[in-house]
Design a protein around this motif. Structure first.
Motif, short mmCIF file in Angstrom:
data_model
loop_
_atom_site.label_atom_id
_atom_site.label_comp_id
_atom_site.label_asym_id
_atom_site.label_seq_id
_atom_site.Cartn_x
_atom_site.Cartn_y
_atom_site.Cartn_z
N ARG A 178 22.53 -4.54 -11.18
CA ARG A 178 23.38 -4.51 -9.99
C ARG A 178 24.50 -3.48 -10.16
N ASP A 179 25.07 -3.43 -11.36
CA ASP A 179 26.11 -2.43 -11.63
C ASP A 179 25.55 -1.02 -11.49
N GLN A 180 24.35 -0.80 -12.02
CA GLN A 180 23.73 0.52 -11.93
C GLN A 180 23.52 0.92 -10.47
N LEU A 181 23.13 -0.06 -9.65
CA LEU A 181 22.96 0.22 -8.23
C LEU A 181 24.31 0.54 -7.58
N GLY A 182 25.35 -0.19 -7.99
CA GLY A 182 26.69 0.08 -7.45
C GLY A 182 27.21 1.44 -7.86
N TYR A 183 26.78 1.93 -9.05
CA TYR A 183 27.24 3.23 -9.52
C TYR A 183 26.65 4.38 -8.72
N THR A 184 25.67 4.11 -7.87
CA THR A 184 25.12 5.19 -7.04
C THR A 184 26.06 5.54 -5.89
N THR A 185 27.13 4.78 -5.73
CA THR A 185 28.17 5.09 -4.74
C THR A 185 29.42 5.52 -5.47
N LEU A 186 29.87 6.74 -5.20
CA LEU A 186 31.08 7.27 -5.85
C LEU A 186 32.27 6.97 -4.94
N ARG A 187 33.26 6.23 -5.48
CA ARG A 187 34.42 5.83 -4.70
C ARG A 187 35.70 6.35 -5.35
N GLN A 221 20.07 -13.54 -21.44
CA GLN A 221 19.74 -12.13 -21.52
C GLN A 221 19.22 -11.60 -20.19
N ALA A 222 18.39 -12.40 -19.52
CA ALA A 222 17.86 -11.99 -18.23
C ALA A 222 18.96 -11.89 -17.18
N ARG A 223 19.88 -12.84 -17.22
CA ARG A 223 21.00 -12.78 -16.29
C ARG A 223 21.85 -11.52 -16.53
N SER A 224 22.08 -11.17 -17.78
CA SER A 224 22.83 -9.94 -18.10
C SER A 224 22.10 -8.71 -17.60
N SER A 225 20.76 -8.72 -17.72
CA SER A 225 19.98 -7.57 -17.24
C SER A 225 20.12 -7.42 -15.73
N VAL A 226 20.11 -8.55 -15.02
CA VAL A 226 20.29 -8.48 -13.56
C VAL A 226 21.68 -7.96 -13.22
N LEU A 256 24.27 8.51 -4.19
CA LEU A 256 23.01 8.98 -4.75
C LEU A 256 21.85 8.27 -4.04
N ASP A 257 20.68 8.84 -4.17
CA ASP A 257 19.46 8.15 -3.74
C ASP A 257 19.28 6.92 -4.64
N PRO A 258 19.34 5.68 -4.07
CA PRO A 258 19.37 4.48 -4.92
C PRO A 258 18.00 3.91 -5.25
N THR A 259 16.92 4.63 -4.96
CA THR A 259 15.57 4.05 -5.10
C THR A 259 15.32 3.55 -6.52
N ASP A 260 15.59 4.37 -7.52
CA ASP A 260 15.32 3.98 -8.91
C ASP A 260 16.14 2.75 -9.30
N GLN A 261 17.39 2.72 -8.92
CA GLN A 261 18.25 1.60 -9.29
C GLN A 261 17.83 0.32 -8.55
N GLN A 262 17.38 0.45 -7.31
CA GLN A 262 16.90 -0.72 -6.58
C GLN A 262 15.64 -1.29 -7.23
N ASN A 263 14.75 -0.42 -7.68
CA ASN A 263 13.54 -0.89 -8.37
C ASN A 263 13.89 -1.60 -9.67
N GLN A 264 14.85 -1.04 -10.40
CA GLN A 264 15.27 -1.67 -11.65
C GLN A 264 15.89 -3.05 -11.39
N LEU A 265 16.63 -3.17 -10.29
CA LEU A 265 17.23 -4.46 -9.96
C LEU A 265 16.15 -5.48 -9.60
N ARG A 266 15.18 -5.08 -8.80
CA ARG A 266 14.10 -6.01 -8.44
C ARG A 266 13.33 -6.45 -9.67
N ALA A 267 13.06 -5.53 -10.59
CA ALA A 267 12.36 -5.89 -11.82
C ALA A 267 13.17 -6.87 -12.65
#
Length: 355
Positions: free
Chosen positions: A158-167, A149-154, A86-97
């Motif tokens: 990261r998991d959401q970003l990894g889910y943009t690749t279907l394996r 909590q912040a560590r869990s969010s990160v 998938l286009d990972p732009t949204d997930q990358q932004n969420q990870l940076r935030a």
């Protein structure tokens, strides 16, 4: 009238009134078959296909726009191979935030840790208040919980970003794509279908009448339509309980006793159904003679080469064949053509090799 003339006239009259001898029946050539025992009943032959026993449909665990499909239908994949992204732009932004929030919370936790240590030192020297120490320790605990909590969010980002690749999660063959590059999909939407080629089975559609009468000892013979010499036996693994509303058939899945190398996924096969039955014989329908409510056949006496009528018991018939359970024995020869023009005891000729 003279006596001798009277006797002569009487003799002439007797000769004239006598019956003439009937000429013998002509020897007729006939077509015949030798009765063969039938220990298995064939219930029919059906077209089928070789499919994988285990199939799975995969989709992305997050929504988004498909950026690329990496493989085509028919490709073989191993566990962990990339299928689509998938286009990972949204997930990358969420990870940076999430990472930014984590950095901020870590700084707050360090400050709370320093403040709690300072208040403890002051309290130990007797110059600090208990209330101030309690507040500092409470702030430290709160900062620690916020940090977790912040560590869990990160981690989640990261998991959401990894889910943009279907394996692929196992070795398989791609059998169908259900989404194209550029298409926007939702989480869980079917994208690609995979089949495991290591375990194969035959799939056929059976008419309801046959499907409802399948016996436990039923034998299936599965043969390649292109090369019937390549075949194997099979057993029934699964029969769909509900019939198709359009075709009025029920799908059956068969477990193969062995899998020939030429039985690839999608191979067209011919499946023959047979079952153990009481001894019986199958004859062409043209052999049957029906008179006065009786079902009979002409049996050839091999030594005298004459024919005799024999009553038979029918258990099945159609336009092409009859199945008899009694009346004829294996090895006997039965006439299959011209049965209406024969007479008992009539001599016939036949080809010994005709079947």
């Amino acid at each position: 009238m003279k006596p001798w003339l009277t006797l002569m006239c009487a003799g002439v009259l007797l000769v004239g009134c006598g019956k003439q001898e009937q000429p013998p029946e002509p020897v007729r050539p006939v077509l015949s078959v030798v009765v063969q025992p039938q220990l298995q009943a064939r219930l029919g032959r059906f077209a089928g296909v070789i499919e994988a026993r285990y199939e799975s449909t995969l989709g992305f665990r997050v929504g988004g726009r498909i950026a690329r499909r990496w493989l085509d239908v028919g490709a073989q994949v191993k566990a962990g191979d990339t299928l689509a992204t998938l286009d990972p732009t949204d997930q990358q932004n969420q990870l940076r935030a999430a990472e930014g929030d984590l950095a901020r919370v870590q700084a707050q936790w360090i400050n709370a840790q320093s403040d709690a240590r300072r208040q403890q030192q002051l309290y130990d020297r007797g110059v600090g208040a208990q209330a101030q120490l309690d507040i500092a320790q409470t702030n430290l605990k709160t900062a620690g919980a916020t940090l977790e909590q912040a560590r869990s969010s990160v981690s989640q980002a990261r998991d959401q970003l990894g889910y943009t690749t279907l394996r692929s999660d196992h070795a398989a063959v791609i059998t169908a794509w259900q989404a194209e590059a550029g298409q926007t999909v939702t989480a869980g939407q079917a994208v690609v279908k995979l089949a495991r080629p290591d375990v194969k089975e035959a799939v056929i559609d059976l008419p309801i009448g046959i499907a409802e009468q399948l016996a436990p000892d039923l034998t299936f013979t599965v043969a390649s339509q292109l090369n019937p010499a390549v075949n194997t036996t099979a057993t029934l693994r699964e029969l769909e309980p509900k019939a198709d509303a359009t075709t009025r058939t029920r799908r059956a899945r068969l477990t193969l006793a062995s899998t020939p190398e030429t039985f690839h996924l999608g191979t067209a096969v011919s499946v023959t159904l047979s079952s153990q039955v009481s001894p019986r014989s199958e004859l062409p329908a043209s052999a049957l003679l029906e008179r006065d409510g009786k079902t009979q056949v002409w049996v050839v006496e091999p030594q005298q080469k004459t024919v005799a009528l024999r009553d038979v018991t029918l258990i099945d018939r159609n336009e092409d064949r009859i199945v008899v359970s009694s009346g004829v024995q294996p090895g006997e020869r039965v006439v299959i053509a011209g049965v209406n023009s024969l007479k008992p005891g009539q001599q016939v000729t036949f080809d010994e090799d005709a079947q």
